[in-house]
Scaffold this motif. Sequence first.
Motif, PDB file in Angstrom:
ATOM      1  N   VAL A 222       0.837  -1.203   0.000  1.00 58.46           N
ATOM      2  CA  VAL A 222       0.000   0.000   0.000  1.00 58.46           C
ATOM      3  C   VAL A 222       0.877   1.260   0.000  1.00 58.46           C
ATOM      4  O   VAL A 222       0.588   2.234  -0.708  1.00 58.46           O
ATOM      5  CB  VAL A 222      -0.962  -0.013   1.209  1.00 58.46           C
ATOM      6  CG1 VAL A 222      -1.680   1.329   1.361  1.00 58.46           C
ATOM      7  CG2 VAL A 222      -1.980  -1.140   1.044  1.00 58.46           C
ATOM      8  N   PHE A 223       1.936   1.226   0.756  1.00 58.55           N
ATOM      9  CA  PHE A 223       2.878   2.351   0.787  1.00 58.55           C
ATOM     10  C   PHE A 223       3.449   2.609  -0.609  1.00 58.55           C
ATOM     11  O   PHE A 223       3.477   3.745  -1.096  1.00 58.55           O
ATOM     12  CB  PHE A 223       3.978   2.035   1.808  1.00 58.55           C
ATOM     13  CG  PHE A 223       5.157   2.945   1.810  1.00 58.55           C
ATOM     14  CD1 PHE A 223       5.013   4.327   1.853  1.00 58.55           C
ATOM     15  CD2 PHE A 223       6.453   2.417   1.791  1.00 58.55           C
ATOM     16  CE1 PHE A 223       6.128   5.166   1.874  1.00 58.55           C
ATOM     17  CE2 PHE A 223       7.567   3.241   1.813  1.00 58.55           C
ATOM     18  CZ  PHE A 223       7.404   4.622   1.841  1.00 58.55           C
TER      19      PHE A 223
ATOM     20  N   ASN B  45       0.617   3.827  -3.027  1.00 58.06           N
ATOM     21  CA  ASN B  45       0.207   5.212  -2.740  1.00 58.06           C
ATOM     22  C   ASN B  45       1.263   6.207  -3.226  1.00 58.06           C
ATOM     23  O   ASN B  45       0.936   7.335  -3.577  1.00 58.06           O
ATOM     24  CB  ASN B  45       0.013   5.407  -1.228  1.00 58.06           C
ATOM     25  CG  ASN B  45      -1.382   5.034  -0.781  1.00 58.06           C
ATOM     26  OD1 ASN B  45      -2.097   4.325  -1.485  1.00 58.06           O
ATOM     27  ND2 ASN B  45      -1.786   5.518   0.394  1.00 58.06           N
TER      28      ASN B  45
ATOM     29  N   VAL C 116      -5.132  -3.456   5.193  1.00 58.95           N
ATOM     30  CA  VAL C 116      -4.282  -2.265   5.095  1.00 58.95           C
ATOM     31  C   VAL C 116      -4.925  -1.244   4.155  1.00 58.95           C
ATOM     32  O   VAL C 116      -4.854  -0.034   4.392  1.00 58.95           O
ATOM     33  CB  VAL C 116      -2.864  -2.633   4.633  1.00 58.95           C
ATOM     34  CG1 VAL C 116      -1.982  -1.389   4.590  1.00 58.95           C
ATOM     35  CG2 VAL C 116      -2.244  -3.669   5.566  1.00 58.95           C
TER      36      VAL C 116
ATOM     37  N   LEU D 177      -7.583   0.493   6.176  1.00 56.97           N
ATOM     38  CA  LEU D 177      -6.976   1.454   7.113  1.00 56.97           C
ATOM     39  C   LEU D 177      -6.470   2.690   6.377  1.00 56.97           C
ATOM     40  O   LEU D 177      -6.407   3.777   6.959  1.00 56.97           O
ATOM     41  CB  LEU D 177      -5.796   0.803   7.849  1.00 56.97           C
ATOM     42  CG  LEU D 177      -6.141  -0.071   9.057  1.00 56.97           C
ATOM     43  CD1 LEU D 177      -4.913  -0.837   9.520  1.00 56.97           C
ATOM     44  CD2 LEU D 177      -6.672   0.782  10.214  1.00 56.97           C
ATOM     45  N   SER D 178      -6.072   2.503   5.121  1.00 56.70           N
ATOM     46  CA  SER D 178      -5.512   3.620   4.364  1.00 56.70           C
ATOM     47  C   SER D 178      -6.576   4.350   3.545  1.00 56.70           C
ATOM     48  O   SER D 178      -6.237   5.202   2.714  1.00 56.70           O
ATOM     49  CB  SER D 178      -4.392   3.105   3.449  1.00 56.70           C
ATOM     50  OG  SER D 178      -3.372   2.491   4.231  1.00 56.70           O
TER      51      SER D 178
ATOM     52  N   ALA E 264       7.564   8.994   5.345  1.00 55.86           N
ATOM     53  CA  ALA E 264       7.157   8.849   3.944  1.00 55.86           C
ATOM     54  C   ALA E 264       5.767   8.241   3.842  1.00 55.86           C
ATOM     55  O   ALA E 264       4.960   8.640   2.997  1.00 55.86           O
ATOM     56  CB  ALA E 264       8.172   8.002   3.187  1.00 55.86           C
ATOM     57  N   ALA E 265       5.469   7.279   4.695  1.00 53.32           N
ATOM     58  CA  ALA E 265       4.143   6.654   4.663  1.00 53.32           C
ATOM     59  C   ALA E 265       3.079   7.659   5.080  1.00 53.32           C
ATOM     60  O   ALA E 265       1.993   7.711   4.503  1.00 53.32           O
ATOM     61  CB  ALA E 265       4.110   5.430   5.575  1.00 53.32           C
ATOM     62  N   ARG E 266       3.420   8.460   6.066  1.00 54.32           N
ATOM     63  CA  ARG E 266       2.506   9.522   6.504  1.00 54.32           C
ATOM     64  C   ARG E 266       2.230  10.489   5.353  1.00 54.32           C
ATOM     65  O   ARG E 266       1.092  10.920   5.143  1.00 54.32           O
ATOM     66  CB  ARG E 266       3.176  10.240   7.676  1.00 54.32           C
ATOM     67  CG  ARG E 266       2.340  11.255   8.387  1.00 54.32           C
ATOM     68  CD  ARG E 266       3.131  11.817   9.588  1.00 54.32           C
ATOM     69  NE  ARG E 266       2.490  12.988  10.126  1.00 54.32           N
ATOM     70  CZ  ARG E 266       1.609  12.983  11.125  1.00 54.32           C
ATOM     71  NH1 ARG E 266       1.299  11.844  11.703  1.00 54.32           N
ATOM     72  NH2 ARG E 266       1.048  14.094  11.535  1.00 54.32           N
TER      73      ARG E 266
ATOM     74  N   VAL F 280       2.117   9.929   2.223  1.00 53.93           N
ATOM     75  CA  VAL F 280       1.251   9.399   1.160  1.00 53.93           C
ATOM     76  C   VAL F 280      -0.010   8.734   1.699  1.00 53.93           C
ATOM     77  O   VAL F 280      -0.745   8.081   0.965  1.00 53.93           O
ATOM     78  CB  VAL F 280       2.015   8.416   0.233  1.00 53.93           C
ATOM     79  CG1 VAL F 280       3.176   9.142  -0.458  1.00 53.93           C
ATOM     80  CG2 VAL F 280       2.523   7.186   1.005  1.00 53.93           C
ATOM     81  N   GLY F 281      -0.248   8.871   3.011  1.00 54.43           N
ATOM     82  CA  GLY F 281      -1.495   8.356   3.583  1.00 54.43           C
ATOM     83  C   GLY F 281      -1.582   6.851   3.644  1.00 54.43           C
ATOM     84  O   GLY F 281      -2.666   6.276   3.551  1.00 54.43           O
ATOM     85  N   ALA F 282      -0.445   6.174   3.827  1.00 57.79           N
ATOM     86  CA  ALA F 282      -0.461   4.719   3.966  1.00 57.79           C
ATOM     87  C   ALA F 282      -0.348   4.357   5.442  1.00 57.79           C
ATOM     88  O   ALA F 282       0.521   4.881   6.149  1.00 57.79           O
ATOM     89  CB  ALA F 282       0.691   4.098   3.186  1.00 57.79           C
ATOM     90  N   ALA F 283      -1.217   3.470   5.896  1.00 54.73           N
ATOM     91  CA  ALA F 283      -1.199   3.036   7.301  1.00 54.73           C
ATOM     92  C   ALA F 283      -0.143   1.968   7.511  1.00 54.73           C
ATOM     93  O   ALA F 283      -0.043   1.025   6.734  1.00 54.73           O
ATOM     94  CB  ALA F 283      -2.570   2.481   7.689  1.00 54.73           C
TER      95      ALA F 283
ATOM     96  N   HIS G  17      -4.185  14.871  14.013  1.00 57.23           N
ATOM     97  CA  HIS G  17      -3.198  14.195  13.167  1.00 57.23           C
ATOM     98  C   HIS G  17      -1.887  14.993  13.135  1.00 57.23           C
ATOM     99  O   HIS G  17      -0.797  14.432  13.300  1.00 57.23           O
ATOM    100  CB  HIS G  17      -3.767  14.041  11.755  1.00 57.23           C
ATOM    101  CG  HIS G  17      -2.818  13.430  10.776  1.00 57.23           C
ATOM    102  ND1 HIS G  17      -2.371  12.137  10.881  1.00 57.23           N
ATOM    103  CD2 HIS G  17      -2.206  13.936   9.679  1.00 57.23           C
ATOM    104  CE1 HIS G  17      -1.543  11.881   9.877  1.00 57.23           C
ATOM    105  NE2 HIS G  17      -1.421  12.956   9.148  1.00 57.23           N
TER     106      HIS G  17
ATOM    107  N   GLN H 151      -1.037   6.051  14.104  1.00 56.18           N
ATOM    108  CA  GLN H 151      -1.447   5.389  12.864  1.00 56.18           C
ATOM    109  C   GLN H 151      -2.968   5.377  12.719  1.00 56.18           C
ATOM    110  O   GLN H 151      -3.504   5.529  11.618  1.00 56.18           O
ATOM    111  CB  GLN H 151      -0.927   3.944  12.821  1.00 56.18           C
ATOM    112  CG  GLN H 151       0.572   3.825  12.723  1.00 56.18           C
ATOM    113  CD  GLN H 151       1.112   4.367  11.409  1.00 56.18           C
ATOM    114  OE1 GLN H 151       0.563   4.090  10.345  1.00 56.18           O
ATOM    115  NE2 GLN H 151       2.174   5.152  11.461  1.00 56.18           N
TER     116      GLN H 151
ATOM    117  N   ALA I 147      -7.305   9.331   6.530  1.00 58.38           N
ATOM    118  CA  ALA I 147      -7.283   8.727   5.201  1.00 58.38           C
ATOM    119  C   ALA I 147      -8.663   8.229   4.791  1.00 58.38           C
ATOM    120  O   ALA I 147      -8.966   8.114   3.604  1.00 58.38           O
ATOM    121  CB  ALA I 147      -6.275   7.573   5.167  1.00 58.38           C
TER     122      ALA I 147
END
Lengths: 297, 297, 297, 297
Positions: free
Chosen positions: A193-194, A197, A288, A291-292, B250-252, B254-257, C241, C266, C273
């Motif tokens: 997912v990372f 995205n 995931v 959650l995203s 980086a995950a934050r 792009v909105g990836a959990a 957030h 998260q 998200a």
Amino acid sequence: MSASRKIAFVGLGIMGKPMAVNLVKAGHHVTGFDLSQASIDTVVAAGGHGAASIADAVKDAEVVITMVPADPHVEAVILGEGGVLENVGAGTLVIDMSSITPQTSIKVGKAAREKGVRTLDAPVSGGEAGAIEAVLSIMVGGEAADFAEAKPLFDALGTTVVHVGPDGAGQTVKAANQLIVAVNIQVLAEAVVFLENAGVDLAAALDVLGGGLAGSTVLNRKKANMLNREFAPGFRIDLHHKDMGIVTDAARAVGAALPVGAVVAQLVASARANGDGPLDHSALLRGVERLSGREVK
Amino acid sequence: MSASRKIAFVGLGIMGKPMAVNLVKAGHHVTGFDLSQASIDTVVAAGGHGAASIADAVKDAEVVITMVPADPHVEAVILGEGGVLENVGAGTLVIDMSSITPQTSIKVGKAAREKGVRTLDAPVSGGEAGAIEAVLSIMVGGEAADFAEAKPLFDALGTTVVHVGPDGAGQTVKAANQLIVAVNIQVLAEAVVFLENAGVDLAAALDVLGGGLAGSTVLNRKKANMLNREFAPGFRIDLHHKDMGIVTDAARAVGAALPVGAVVAQLVASARANGDGPLDHSALLRGVERLSGREVK
Amino acid sequence: MSASRKIAFVGLGIMGKPMAVNLVKAGHHVTGFDLSQASIDTVVAAGGHGAASIADAVKDAEVVITMVPADPHVEAVILGEGGVLENVGAGTLVIDMSSITPQTSIKVGKAAREKGVRTLDAPVSGGEAGAIEAVLSIMVGGEAADFAEAKPLFDALGTTVVHVGPDGAGQTVKAANQLIVAVNIQVLAEAVVFLENAGVDLAAALDVLGGGLAGSTVLNRKKANMLNREFAPGFRIDLHHKDMGIVTDAARAVGAALPVGAVVAQLVASARANGDGPLDHSALLRGVERLSGREVK
Amino acid sequence: MSASRKIAFVGLGIMGKPMAVNLVKAGHHVTGFDLSQASIDTVVAAGGHGAASIADAVKDAEVVITMVPADPHVEAVILGEGGVLENVGAGTLVIDMSSITPQTSIKVGKAAREKGVRTLDAPVSGGEAGAIEAVLSIMVGGEAADFAEAKPLFDALGTTVVHVGPDGAGQTVKAANQLIVAVNIQVLAEAVVFLENAGVDLAAALDVLGGGLAGSTVLNRKKANMLNREFAPGFRIDLHHKDMGIVTDAARAVGAALPVGAVVAQLVASARANGDGPLDHSALLRGVERLSGREVK
């Protein structure tokens, strides 16, 4: 080739039936029992024998193998009224190949020993295909001498057969296996997912990831499921949910901390609560995605 | 063999120095710059050239490669006063091989494009040994045409060279790699403590686990560290701590959990706070031992 | 009543505007600056003064107060070109009441000290209503003498005013506040879904829980939101957030482990998200419902 | 004052003994049974009566109250051979005040109903002091009519008495209470280490935090423990560990996700594994200190 043994096989389900048949093919005298007459008939058709009850199945057996769904079934079949322990003589070797908690295997071992009966816990991994093709991995707990005696039987069922410790140790290793697999899938799902995205070419990324320290059997075998969002089982989330319960209980019993395992157990439970129980465990990816905030197809 | 190129190489540290030397060996005209004169001397001794400043190094270069520790260094070296962008002509190809956040790579790419300069982000994995032996994995973000042009240079440095997407994509894949590696190590550590606490034969258990779906490159390469409690690096927890900061940021962005990644980031930070920063990342095992109340040797 | 002071107030947003007005009401000479002329007009209408630039606002001020959205704005307004530090004389007291990372407050304090300017970091909690009614909680970092001097101004803005330590300490306490609040909301949400899934009378249960050790201000104030699934803000998830980013960065900077804080960060990101950013933070309940496979209304 | 009832009280431990005495004081005819004769003697000395067995205790009772440590004891005492159900007549009201899983309470209720016996599950919170002073909180599951009948008895034992739903609902609410308390303590501990590491004045910070949305009964009551590192129980981590097992099992049974609860369950288990089991649950602070590499006093 090993000497032919007289084996009672109790529990002829998806796993047990082909395993019993493989023991027949290996030249053993196998008497099968199950609540389903059709399953018994399959074993008979393969050259084995059928029984009308556990008592009937085990009465002359040198070795009894049980393969049932969960702890309560093992307790009923081995320890319960009309069960294995009531009907076998001292010296019999009882091999439980079900996947259950180590604590129950230890309890079974202790109860058996009091009657002079020997036990091994020998859960397997490899799934239905592994059972049919006799390429299971078998993790065995119990006495070394009993393991040595049972080794030829295990060799008829699988290709990786390892004695890992005393009573319950087989179950502990099976639980550790399920722990690692679930977490390796979950982190792969988080990575997918990372990567998506962030606009990365996922197939290329997974190739390069697979070639380095991030590589794993999970990545190799589940990559296609994730790339194609194709989650036909495989190994169902419902079953992995059961297994994560075993892992967390067993770790609690021995005082081992599982900070990551515990989180993943919740995520597996969440997948199930969202209706993904019948899907392959690679469908943790869908959790995931939820959650995203992504659409889950 | 590819045509010889005029390359400026900025940042001749543990990784950069052997990489620059490998480019010399491949027949390229390499001018090295670093704050350490000794490092420059090594490149010169190998047949390369030295420079007194970034400006001096890059003035005639067709390709500029940068390899520095972290985001601020990349910003200073490429975007800063007296840096690369101030001193190269339009059309130059700037390849940043540092491991930094995708966001900074994207920012660098944008700033360069405004001056007609082309960029690639091309972080590596494989460590010092991989750099020396020219067997690095190289994950590359940027334009496909620029990647094609740089491919012969990358081939002099590594064996797995993959174009994974636009600006920043190389960094994203590197971050995903570090995420997966950290989590795979952590769950292996949890499994090890669980198995040992339960009295299982750990070496036998890891063998059977490695042969099934729980198998991974981490398990293969880090098994001995864990069995022997031998944590000489390898890849230091201090560096993995930096990388987990990149992953979570980086995950934050792009909105990836990353529910599991975030927990493991804390556990890596905890390892460092407990003085394990200089040890190999397999020493995450020590954190699970602490959580489980075991003596940590 | 305290002596009237000459105050420049930079940043007249949802929080800053009513705060500036409250300082006017308390008898101070307040010159306001903001990019919005309408906001300046409001302060002038209340008896204050307007300025055309930061330089103009601060030129005769004894005290400068800044109230802006995030770290980059504080850096620009105080440290940047045309900013506060360029335009005030030695001895001026600069009070930043924005909610930012402690690290930036420390950086600002250091830069100011080099010019003989004194600073306090004084973030607030209590929201727009607290700002209007002058009942904010104000957590102040910096020198004790500077705090003593500023105390009468703070008393015009809030009812709980505490000096909690050196530069950045106010921000640290604000961050800790947001950490505790987010986690207390999250666990209340987990409890609510657990209770409802089990068929418990939720209103009765929350009453009894609130009366015991599980009681909290979060439970008292957010109970109705959760019972009625009514999530009008309140304090928006988007802002929480941002704050969880501050908490995790700040904890990382000082080597404090936040295993639970990191998971909740998260989950706050996940809420955002999923489109819940504009809702009150009690809407973390919706995330637990999603994880539990429930329909989210 | 309510009418005097004939009550059998089984389980006269730390909690049960003062509760039985309070029922005597309220004018009821109380017959106590416990494996400890000394405990029975205390009840007799207070004006109650003693019994030699469960059968003896319950034979004429209108109401039977049980107060034992855990699920197996409840199963043995109520459902087991020689237990309550074998020895009471139809119509008797059996109130189990032990803290156990909702699932066991549901099982007990069902078994009782088949014999025409009525049950309530009525776990308490408030500890030994609350039991002695008759100020317990009592959360009750079962039929409304049975609750109404038992209400006068509960009023002799506690001050907050609430009917929260059907069989097991009392246990569910007690479990939710323990979930919230553990998490509120854990996040307070994370905040404390964060604040101290950052050099903040902790006492001042906790004062201001307690006055805002971060305030909680946990903060009020456990602040001194944390400030002084004084962890005399209070409520022991060993007991909270048992309760976190109930919470996670019960949530699993009803499909509720507890991402934060599951992490905290691991941290409570970790505290216990580190020898903190006999300390007050506020000693979760010690676990955060360990994770943060601090010396634990």
